[in-house]
Structures are given as C-alpha cells and as structure tokens.
Write a protein that holds these residues in place. Structure first.
Motif, PDB file in Angstrom:
ATOM      1  N   PHE A  29      40.679 -24.783  62.495  1.00 11.99           N
ATOM      2  CA  PHE A  29      41.217 -23.427  62.695  1.00 11.99           C
ATOM      3  C   PHE A  29      40.404 -22.421  61.898  1.00 11.99           C
ATOM      4  O   PHE A  29      40.080 -21.335  62.386  1.00 11.99           O
ATOM      5  CB  PHE A  29      42.683 -23.383  62.275  1.00 11.99           C
ATOM      6  CG  PHE A  29      43.273 -22.006  62.311  1.00 11.99           C
ATOM      7  CD1 PHE A  29      43.465 -21.276  61.147  1.00 11.99           C
ATOM      8  CD2 PHE A  29      43.638 -21.431  63.513  1.00 11.99           C
ATOM      9  CE1 PHE A  29      44.003 -20.005  61.180  1.00 11.99           C
ATOM     10  CE2 PHE A  29      44.170 -20.152  63.559  1.00 11.99           C
ATOM     11  CZ  PHE A  29      44.351 -19.446  62.398  1.00 11.99           C
ATOM     12  N   SER A  30      40.092 -22.773  60.658  1.00 11.24           N
ATOM     13  CA  SER A  30      39.286 -21.883  59.816  1.00 11.24           C
ATOM     14  C   SER A  30      38.623 -22.702  58.720  1.00 11.24           C
ATOM     15  O   SER A  30      39.034 -23.824  58.418  1.00 11.24           O
ATOM     16  CB  SER A  30      40.142 -20.768  59.206  1.00 11.24           C
ATOM     17  OG  SER A  30      41.061 -21.316  58.280  1.00 11.24           O
ATOM     18  N   PHE A  31      37.599 -22.132  58.127  1.00  8.26           N
ATOM     19  CA  PHE A  31      36.936 -22.763  56.988  1.00  8.26           C
ATOM     20  C   PHE A  31      36.190 -21.693  56.221  1.00  8.26           C
ATOM     21  O   PHE A  31      35.949 -20.591  56.727  1.00  8.26           O
ATOM     22  CB  PHE A  31      35.961 -23.860  57.444  1.00  8.26           C
ATOM     23  CG  PHE A  31      34.779 -23.344  58.222  1.00  8.26           C
ATOM     24  CD1 PHE A  31      34.903 -23.064  59.571  1.00  8.26           C
ATOM     25  CD2 PHE A  31      33.571 -23.130  57.598  1.00  8.26           C
ATOM     26  CE1 PHE A  31      33.817 -22.590  60.288  1.00  8.26           C
ATOM     27  CE2 PHE A  31      32.481 -22.658  58.313  1.00  8.26           C
ATOM     28  CZ  PHE A  31      32.607 -22.381  59.660  1.00  8.26           C
ATOM     29  N   ASN A  32      35.795 -22.009  55.000  1.00  8.30           N
ATOM     30  CA  ASN A  32      35.037 -21.075  54.198  1.00  8.30           C
ATOM     31  C   ASN A  32      33.546 -21.265  54.424  1.00  8.30           C
ATOM     32  O   ASN A  32      32.817 -20.308  54.662  1.00  8.30           O
ATOM     33  CB  ASN A  32      35.362 -21.264  52.716  1.00  8.30           C
ATOM     34  CG  ASN A  32      34.585 -20.314  51.833  1.00  8.30           C
ATOM     35  OD1 ASN A  32      34.620 -19.105  52.029  1.00  8.30           O
ATOM     36  ND2 ASN A  32      33.862 -20.859  50.869  1.00  8.30           N
ATOM     37  N   SER A  52      28.048 -20.123  56.156  1.00 11.24           N
ATOM     38  CA  SER A  52      29.383 -19.569  55.993  1.00 11.24           C
ATOM     39  C   SER A  52      30.088 -19.462  57.341  1.00 11.24           C
ATOM     40  O   SER A  52      29.486 -19.648  58.399  1.00 11.24           O
ATOM     41  CB  SER A  52      29.298 -18.186  55.351  1.00 11.24           C
ATOM     42  OG  SER A  52      28.821 -17.238  56.300  1.00 11.24           O
ATOM     43  N   SER A  53      31.365 -19.119  57.287  1.00  8.26           N
ATOM     44  CA  SER A  53      32.124 -18.934  58.521  1.00  8.26           C
ATOM     45  C   SER A  53      31.588 -17.751  59.324  1.00  8.26           C
ATOM     46  O   SER A  53      31.844 -17.658  60.528  1.00  8.26           O
ATOM     47  CB  SER A  53      33.604 -18.731  58.199  1.00  8.26           C
ATOM     48  OG  SER A  53      33.772 -17.610  57.354  1.00  8.26           O
ATOM     49  N   LYS A  75      33.088 -23.620  65.872  1.00 10.95           N
ATOM     50  CA  LYS A  75      33.201 -24.123  64.502  1.00 10.95           C
ATOM     51  C   LYS A  75      33.334 -25.639  64.414  1.00 10.95           C
ATOM     52  O   LYS A  75      33.859 -26.143  63.444  1.00 10.95           O
ATOM     53  CB  LYS A  75      34.404 -23.481  63.796  1.00 10.95           C
ATOM     54  CG  LYS A  75      34.481 -21.980  63.878  1.00 10.95           C
ATOM     55  CD  LYS A  75      35.799 -21.493  63.306  1.00 10.95           C
ATOM     56  CE  LYS A  75      36.053 -20.057  63.653  1.00 10.95           C
ATOM     57  NZ  LYS A  75      37.386 -19.630  63.202  1.00 10.95           N
ATOM     58  N   ARG A  99      37.370 -25.622  52.201  1.00  9.55           N
ATOM     59  CA  ARG A  99      38.599 -24.895  52.567  1.00  9.55           C
ATOM     60  C   ARG A  99      38.854 -24.925  54.073  1.00  9.55           C
ATOM     61  O   ARG A  99      39.048 -23.897  54.718  1.00  9.55           O
ATOM     62  CB  ARG A  99      38.566 -23.476  52.026  1.00  9.55           C
ATOM     63  CG  ARG A  99      38.942 -23.403  50.555  1.00  9.55           C
ATOM     64  CD  ARG A  99      38.874 -22.024  50.003  1.00  9.55           C
ATOM     65  NE  ARG A  99      37.579 -21.764  49.393  1.00  9.55           N
ATOM     66  CZ  ARG A  99      37.179 -20.566  48.978  1.00  9.55           C
ATOM     67  NH1 ARG A  99      37.967 -19.529  49.121  1.00  9.55           N
ATOM     68  NH2 ARG A  99      36.004 -20.413  48.425  1.00  9.55           N
ATOM     69  N   LEU A 100      38.863 -26.128  54.598  1.00 10.03           N
ATOM     70  CA  LEU A 100      39.122 -26.343  56.018  1.00 10.03           C
ATOM     71  C   LEU A 100      40.615 -26.328  56.286  1.00 10.03           C
ATOM     72  O   LEU A 100      41.397 -26.943  55.552  1.00 10.03           O
ATOM     73  CB  LEU A 100      38.528 -27.686  56.434  1.00 10.03           C
ATOM     74  CG  LEU A 100      38.578 -28.101  57.905  1.00 10.03           C
ATOM     75  CD1 LEU A 100      37.479 -29.118  58.181  1.00 10.03           C
ATOM     76  CD2 LEU A 100      39.919 -28.694  58.295  1.00 10.03           C
ATOM     77  N   ARG A 101      40.992 -25.637  57.338  1.00 17.02           N
ATOM     78  CA  ARG A 101      42.374 -25.626  57.794  1.00 17.02           C
ATOM     79  C   ARG A 101      42.387 -26.002  59.264  1.00 17.02           C
ATOM     80  O   ARG A 101      41.549 -25.534  60.036  1.00 17.02           O
ATOM     81  CB  ARG A 101      43.014 -24.249  57.603  1.00 17.02           C
ATOM     82  CG  ARG A 101      43.120 -23.811  56.164  1.00 17.02           C
ATOM     83  CD  ARG A 101      43.543 -22.360  56.069  1.00 17.02           C
ATOM     84  NE  ARG A 101      44.903 -22.142  56.530  1.00 17.02           N
ATOM     85  CZ  ARG A 101      45.417 -20.943  56.748  1.00 17.02           C
ATOM     86  NH1 ARG A 101      44.671 -19.855  56.585  1.00 17.02           N
ATOM     87  NH2 ARG A 101      46.664 -20.811  57.136  1.00 17.02           N
ATOM     88  N   ALA A 104      47.054 -22.477  61.531  1.00 14.28           N
ATOM     89  CA  ALA A 104      47.322 -21.244  60.797  1.00 14.28           C
ATOM     90  C   ALA A 104      48.305 -21.470  59.658  1.00 14.28           C
ATOM     91  O   ALA A 104      48.283 -20.759  58.658  1.00 14.28           O
ATOM     92  CB  ALA A 104      47.850 -20.185  61.751  1.00 14.28           C
ATOM     93  N   SER A 108      44.693 -25.601  53.063  1.00 21.73           N
ATOM     94  CA  SER A 108      43.252 -25.822  53.151  1.00 21.73           C
ATOM     95  C   SER A 108      42.798 -26.806  52.085  1.00 21.73           C
ATOM     96  O   SER A 108      43.400 -26.902  51.009  1.00 21.73           O
ATOM     97  CB  SER A 108      42.502 -24.500  52.978  1.00 21.73           C
ATOM     98  OG  SER A 108      42.680 -23.996  51.672  1.00 21.73           O
TER      99      SER A 108
END
Length: 122
Positions: A29-32, A52-53, A75, A99-101, A104, A108
């Motif tokens: 979903f997201s990461f740094n 980076s993201s 990603k 910091r992987l998620r 939402a 992380s």
C-alpha cells in the motif's frame, strides 16, 4: 507476514552484468524507500542503492555510474541493474523495504530479503 523474494544473483566475470530482482509477497500500500545492501565476508553490511517512494535514487560512491536501482509501477518488484562488475562487488546482496504497509490501516515495518550471492571473478 510479508516476504521479499530475491533472484538474479550468480557468477560473472569482471566487466559483466547482472540484474537482481526483489518481489514482495503481498501488495504494497505504501513504503518509505526500497534499497539494496550487500555484505562481503568479514565486512559490515553496506548500503548500495536506495529509491524513495517518489522515485528518487541514491547510490554509494563505489557503485555510481555502474549500478541502477528501479522499481515497477505499482510499487511491487524492484531491481538492481549491475554493470561493469568488479571483483570487489562480490558479496551477498539483500533487498530491503523500509516502513512497508500492506493496507491503509496496517502498521508499518521494515522487511529484508533472504539474500542472493553475487560473485565476480577476475
């Protein structure tokens, strides 16, 4: 539990090329940042390259101009293209996602791949 699956290591002659891949086992979903590290026998693990993201890449001085980090849209899988390889590049290479998620609402954390061996012969 997310797993990072690496592939692409091997034995190559000096001056040759290899491409490493790192694929997360779940949707990101997201990461740094995504990164590649390496560790040679008897040495500390060192940072090789990060992306980076936002897509900004940075490299260790020892690999600038020879290595390139990239990632797929969405990603997921990311890569380390290694050209003009030198014997001193010989090491176990590890991928890392900071910091992987996976959703939402999830927490992380940082994940590591299992490592893939790169050996460069002179």
């Amino acid at each position: 539990q997310v797993q990072l699956v690496e592939s692409g290591g091997g034995l190559v002659q000096a001056g040759g090329s290899l491409r490493l891949s790192c694929t997360p086992s779940e949707y990101i979903f997201s990461f740094n940042a995504m990164a590649w590290y390496r560790q040679a026998p008897g040495k500390q693990r060192e940072l090789v390259a990060t992306i980076s993201s936002f897509g900004t890449a940075n490299y260790a001085d020892s690999v600038k101009g020879r290595f390139s980090i990239s990632r797929e849209n969405g990603k997921k899988t990311f890569y380390l293209q290694m050209d003009s390889l030198k014997p001193e590049d010989t090491a176990t290479y590890y991928c890392n996602v900071d910091r992987l998620r996976t959703s939402a609402w999830g927490s992380s954390r940082t994940y590591w791949g299992q490592g893939t061996q790169v050996t460069v012969s002179s």
